[in-house]
Design a protein around this motif. Structure first.
Motif, PDB file in Angstrom:
ATOM      1  N   ASP A  82      -6.982   3.402  -2.589  1.00 28.28           N
ATOM      2  CA  ASP A  82      -6.095   1.592  -2.865  1.00 28.28           C
ATOM      3  C   ASP A  82      -4.736   1.853  -2.249  1.00 28.28           C
ATOM      4  O   ASP A  82      -4.328   2.800  -1.777  1.00 28.28           O
ATOM      5  CB  ASP A  82      -5.404   2.631  -4.669  1.00 28.28           C
ATOM      6  CG  ASP A  82      -6.818   3.030  -5.798  1.00 28.28           C
ATOM      7  OD1 ASP A  82      -7.137   2.306  -4.778  1.00 28.28           O
ATOM      8  OD2 ASP A  82      -6.341   2.983  -6.550  1.00 28.28           O
ATOM      9  N   ASP A  94      -1.911   0.256  -2.083  1.00 28.29           N
ATOM     10  CA  ASP A  94      -0.803  -0.057  -2.614  1.00 28.29           C
ATOM     11  C   ASP A  94       0.136  -1.247  -2.509  1.00 28.29           C
ATOM     12  O   ASP A  94       0.724  -0.419  -1.245  1.00 28.29           O
ATOM     13  CB  ASP A  94      -0.764   0.656  -3.942  1.00 28.29           C
ATOM     14  CG  ASP A  94      -1.430   1.505  -4.894  1.00 28.29           C
ATOM     15  OD1 ASP A  94      -2.256   0.901  -4.633  1.00 28.29           O
ATOM     16  OD2 ASP A  94      -1.542   2.646  -5.167  1.00 28.29           O
ATOM     17  N   THR A 110       3.139  -3.534  -4.310  1.00 30.02           N
ATOM     18  CA  THR A 110       3.555  -4.764  -4.809  1.00 30.02           C
ATOM     19  C   THR A 110       3.989  -5.821  -4.083  1.00 30.02           C
ATOM     20  O   THR A 110       4.342  -5.950  -3.207  1.00 30.02           O
ATOM     21  CB  THR A 110       4.220  -4.347  -5.939  1.00 30.02           C
ATOM     22  OG1 THR A 110       5.275  -3.316  -5.404  1.00 30.02           O
ATOM     23  CG2 THR A 110       3.771  -3.372  -7.252  1.00 30.02           C
ATOM     24  N   THR A 140      -4.528  -4.495  -1.500  1.00 34.01           N
ATOM     25  CA  THR A 140      -3.779  -5.641  -2.672  1.00 34.01           C
ATOM     26  C   THR A 140      -3.450  -6.616  -1.785  1.00 34.01           C
ATOM     27  O   THR A 140      -3.397  -6.760  -0.318  1.00 34.01           O
ATOM     28  CB  THR A 140      -2.493  -5.264  -3.216  1.00 34.01           C
ATOM     29  OG1 THR A 140      -1.476  -4.914  -1.963  1.00 34.01           O
ATOM     30  CG2 THR A 140      -2.720  -3.770  -4.114  1.00 34.01           C
ATOM     31  N   TRP A 199      -0.345  -5.909   0.526  1.00 28.87           N
ATOM     32  CA  TRP A 199      -0.536  -5.031   1.186  1.00 28.87           C
ATOM     33  C   TRP A 199      -1.470  -6.063   2.622  1.00 28.87           C
ATOM     34  O   TRP A 199      -1.179  -5.489   3.498  1.00 28.87           O
ATOM     35  CB  TRP A 199      -1.596  -3.936   0.490  1.00 28.87           C
ATOM     36  CG  TRP A 199      -1.823  -2.537   1.617  1.00 28.87           C
ATOM     37  CD1 TRP A 199      -1.408  -1.551   1.924  1.00 28.87           C
ATOM     38  CD2 TRP A 199      -2.477  -2.594   3.116  1.00 28.87           C
ATOM     39  NE1 TRP A 199      -0.917  -1.108   3.047  1.00 28.87           N
ATOM     40  CE2 TRP A 199      -2.862  -1.547   3.677  1.00 28.87           C
ATOM     41  CE3 TRP A 199      -3.339  -3.254   3.721  1.00 28.87           C
ATOM     42  CZ2 TRP A 199      -2.079  -0.500   4.834  1.00 28.87           C
ATOM     43  CZ3 TRP A 199      -3.782  -2.490   5.323  1.00 28.87           C
ATOM     44  CH2 TRP A 199      -4.051  -1.574   5.416  1.00 28.87           C
ATOM     45  N   HIS A 246      -7.939  -4.683  -5.308  1.00 28.12           N
ATOM     46  CA  HIS A 246      -6.700  -4.330  -6.098  1.00 28.12           C
ATOM     47  C   HIS A 246      -5.689  -5.170  -6.669  1.00 28.12           C
ATOM     48  O   HIS A 246      -4.299  -4.139  -7.133  1.00 28.12           O
ATOM     49  CB  HIS A 246      -5.942  -3.114  -4.932  1.00 28.12           C
ATOM     50  CG  HIS A 246      -5.481  -2.038  -5.382  1.00 28.12           C
ATOM     51  ND1 HIS A 246      -6.108  -1.335  -7.143  1.00 28.12           N
ATOM     52  CD2 HIS A 246      -4.670  -1.301  -5.797  1.00 28.12           C
ATOM     53  CE1 HIS A 246      -5.323  -0.553  -7.840  1.00 28.12           C
ATOM     54  NE2 HIS A 246      -4.072  -0.332  -6.813  1.00 28.12           N
ATOM     55  N   SER A 247      -6.353  -6.511  -6.769  1.00 31.58           N
ATOM     56  CA  SER A 247      -5.195  -7.058  -7.016  1.00 31.58           C
ATOM     57  C   SER A 247      -3.887  -7.779  -6.402  1.00 31.58           C
ATOM     58  O   SER A 247      -3.959  -7.479  -5.029  1.00 31.58           O
ATOM     59  CB  SER A 247      -4.108  -6.805  -8.163  1.00 31.58           C
ATOM     60  OG  SER A 247      -2.941  -6.304  -7.972  1.00 31.58           O
ATOM     61  N   HIS A 259      -0.354  -5.691  -7.825  1.00 29.78           N
ATOM     62  CA  HIS A 259      -0.311  -4.395  -8.398  1.00 29.78           C
ATOM     63  C   HIS A 259       0.706  -4.560  -9.385  1.00 29.78           C
ATOM     64  O   HIS A 259       1.306  -3.308  -9.882  1.00 29.78           O
ATOM     65  CB  HIS A 259       0.501  -3.627  -6.960  1.00 29.78           C
ATOM     66  CG  HIS A 259      -0.178  -2.117  -7.314  1.00 29.78           C
ATOM     67  ND1 HIS A 259       0.524  -1.490  -8.057  1.00 29.78           N
ATOM     68  CD2 HIS A 259      -1.530  -1.329  -7.475  1.00 29.78           C
ATOM     69  CE1 HIS A 259       0.157  -0.157  -7.754  1.00 29.78           C
ATOM     70  NE2 HIS A 259      -1.446  -0.410  -7.675  1.00 29.78           N
ATOM     71  N   TYR A 260       0.559  -5.346  -9.836  1.00 24.21           N
ATOM     72  CA  TYR A 260       1.342  -5.567 -11.085  1.00 24.21           C
ATOM     73  C   TYR A 260       0.298  -5.148 -12.346  1.00 24.21           C
ATOM     74  O   TYR A 260      -0.933  -5.174 -11.944  1.00 24.21           O
ATOM     75  CB  TYR A 260       1.960  -6.774 -11.806  1.00 24.21           C
ATOM     76  CG  TYR A 260       2.853  -7.177 -10.877  1.00 24.21           C
ATOM     77  CD1 TYR A 260       3.722  -6.600  -9.555  1.00 24.21           C
ATOM     78  CD2 TYR A 260       3.693  -8.784 -11.291  1.00 24.21           C
ATOM     79  CE1 TYR A 260       5.062  -6.814  -9.157  1.00 24.21           C
ATOM     80  CE2 TYR A 260       4.839  -8.833 -10.867  1.00 24.21           C
ATOM     81  CZ  TYR A 260       5.557  -8.077  -9.365  1.00 24.21           C
ATOM     82  OH  TYR A 260       6.284  -8.533  -8.643  1.00 24.21           O
ATOM     83  N   LEU A 302       4.656   0.324 -13.957  1.00 21.62           N
ATOM     84  CA  LEU A 302       4.279  -1.008 -13.348  1.00 21.62           C
ATOM     85  C   LEU A 302       4.570  -2.377 -14.275  1.00 21.62           C
ATOM     86  O   LEU A 302       5.255  -2.838 -14.811  1.00 21.62           O
ATOM     87  CB  LEU A 302       3.066  -0.958 -13.178  1.00 21.62           C
ATOM     88  CG  LEU A 302       1.979  -0.620 -12.561  1.00 21.62           C
ATOM     89  CD1 LEU A 302       0.914  -0.458 -11.873  1.00 21.62           C
ATOM     90  CD2 LEU A 302       3.386  -0.242 -10.732  1.00 21.62           C
ATOM     91  N   PRO A 307      -4.938  -2.355 -12.000  1.00 27.35           N
ATOM     92  CA  PRO A 307      -3.419  -1.478 -10.669  1.00 27.35           C
ATOM     93  C   PRO A 307      -3.376  -0.293 -12.239  1.00 27.35           C
ATOM     94  O   PRO A 307      -3.156  -0.754 -13.114  1.00 27.35           O
ATOM     95  CB  PRO A 307      -2.272  -2.673 -10.740  1.00 27.35           C
ATOM     96  CG  PRO A 307      -3.207  -3.168  -9.871  1.00 27.35           C
ATOM     97  CD  PRO A 307      -4.426  -3.514 -10.788  1.00 27.35           C
ATOM     98  N   HIS A 355      -5.326   7.318  -2.384  1.00 23.04           N
ATOM     99  CA  HIS A 355      -4.194   6.758  -1.797  1.00 23.04           C
ATOM    100  C   HIS A 355      -4.372   6.173  -0.191  1.00 23.04           C
ATOM    101  O   HIS A 355      -4.200   7.338   0.341  1.00 23.04           O
ATOM    102  CB  HIS A 355      -3.054   6.986  -2.656  1.00 23.04           C
ATOM    103  CG  HIS A 355      -2.932   5.996  -3.988  1.00 23.04           C
ATOM    104  ND1 HIS A 355      -2.941   7.519  -4.692  1.00 23.04           N
ATOM    105  CD2 HIS A 355      -2.549   5.610  -5.026  1.00 23.04           C
ATOM    106  CE1 HIS A 355      -3.170   6.983  -5.784  1.00 23.04           C
ATOM    107  NE2 HIS A 355      -2.757   5.552  -6.256  1.00 23.04           N
TER     108      HIS A 355
END
Length: 273
Positions: free
Chosen positions: A72, A74, A76, A110, A113, A135-136, A139-140, A149, A183, A237
């Protein structure tokens, strides 16, 4: 006259057969080649009960000793300030290790990212060793009370996923997979229903590596090695600041699993098998 006509027809048939044979000979190998991967639709699961977004947790336990390492990436939506101050949400050393070890992997990225690290996103996305999945964007969380989150409202869930795909395209990532990881891994019926129109397969896992915020690489490696079974999906991760031991874990786990007869695959191969 009839004889002449017959001779002409026969000659035409012979000439036509010869031309057909000549044309077929060099073309046969080309026709036998498989179509390029870019034109082949990635495997997905059929919708779940009530047409909800399907959820995939692991592959077959009986079709060989395969395992998928997933990472992931990640970040946000509100962490840009921290990145500007020098916090590293990427992990190029980890990606280099996977390449050196020749380990296929699926990176759940994300959109934020990809915006922060477009060159890395593009490099990962264009490397046939890897596949990029969603992964959106933000990341919310897609449910309440998900590891602290921030949450995205139900009416904006699909838009958040689609915004991530837009960010990948802008970064130059080709052929992003139709897979989505919630997430925090948090989802409920409302979230599955909201994402149904997006046509994605939600991908969870059956092995928690425990690398998030870990400082003991040996403990994380042990947890992975003890948890992996044929068809497993391992969650790790790709974020230096939040998972500083992951590169060391990979360098330990990969040769040990190979010694045990495991073969590393991408999530798409597990879903398609």
């Amino acid at each position: 006259m009839v004889i002449t006509l017959v001779r002409r027809v026969a000659a035409a048939c012979v000439l036509g057969a010869a031309l057909t044979a000549c044309a077929a000979t060099p073309q046969t190998p080309r026709l036998a080649r498989p179509a390029p991967s870019a034109t082949t639709a990635p495997p997905t699961l059929a919708p779940g009960p009530g047409g909800l977004t399907p959820v995939f947790k692991n592959g077959s336990r009986t079709h060989g000793r395969t395992v998928a390492l997933t990472f992931d990436a990640d970040m946000t939506a509100d962490q840009g300030v921290r990145a500007a101050r020098g916090e590293h949400f990427d992990n190029p050393g980890l990606i280099s290790a996977l390449r050196a070890l020749e380990v296929p992997a699926t990176v759940f990225m994300t959109g934020r990212w990809a915006e922060q690290y477009p060159e890395q996103a593009r490099s990962i996305g264009r490397d046939p060793l890897f596949e990029v999945a969603n992964h959106s964007y933000s990341h919310y969380a897609f449910t309440d009370d998900c590891y602290g989150l921030p949450t995205v409202s139900g009416d904006k869930m699909r838009a958040d996923v689609e915004r991530a795909y837009t960010a990948f395209r802008k970064a130059g990532v080709p052929d992003t997979m139709p897979y989505f990881r919630f997430p925090g891994g948090c989802y409920d019926r409302r979230a599955l229903k909201a994402l149904t129109p997006a046509g994605v397969t939600a991908v969870q896992w059956d092995v928690v590596s425990g690398d998030a915020f870990a400082t003991d690489a040996e403990a994380v490696s042990r947890q992975v090695l003890e948890g992996v079974r044929p068809g497993s999906v391992v969650v790790l991760h790709c974020t230096r600041s939040a998972a500083p031991t992951t590169e060391r874990v990979v360098r330990t786990v990969v040769p040990e699993l190979r010694r045990k007869g495991f073969r590393f695959v991408k999530v798409s191969e597990l879903i398609g098998s």
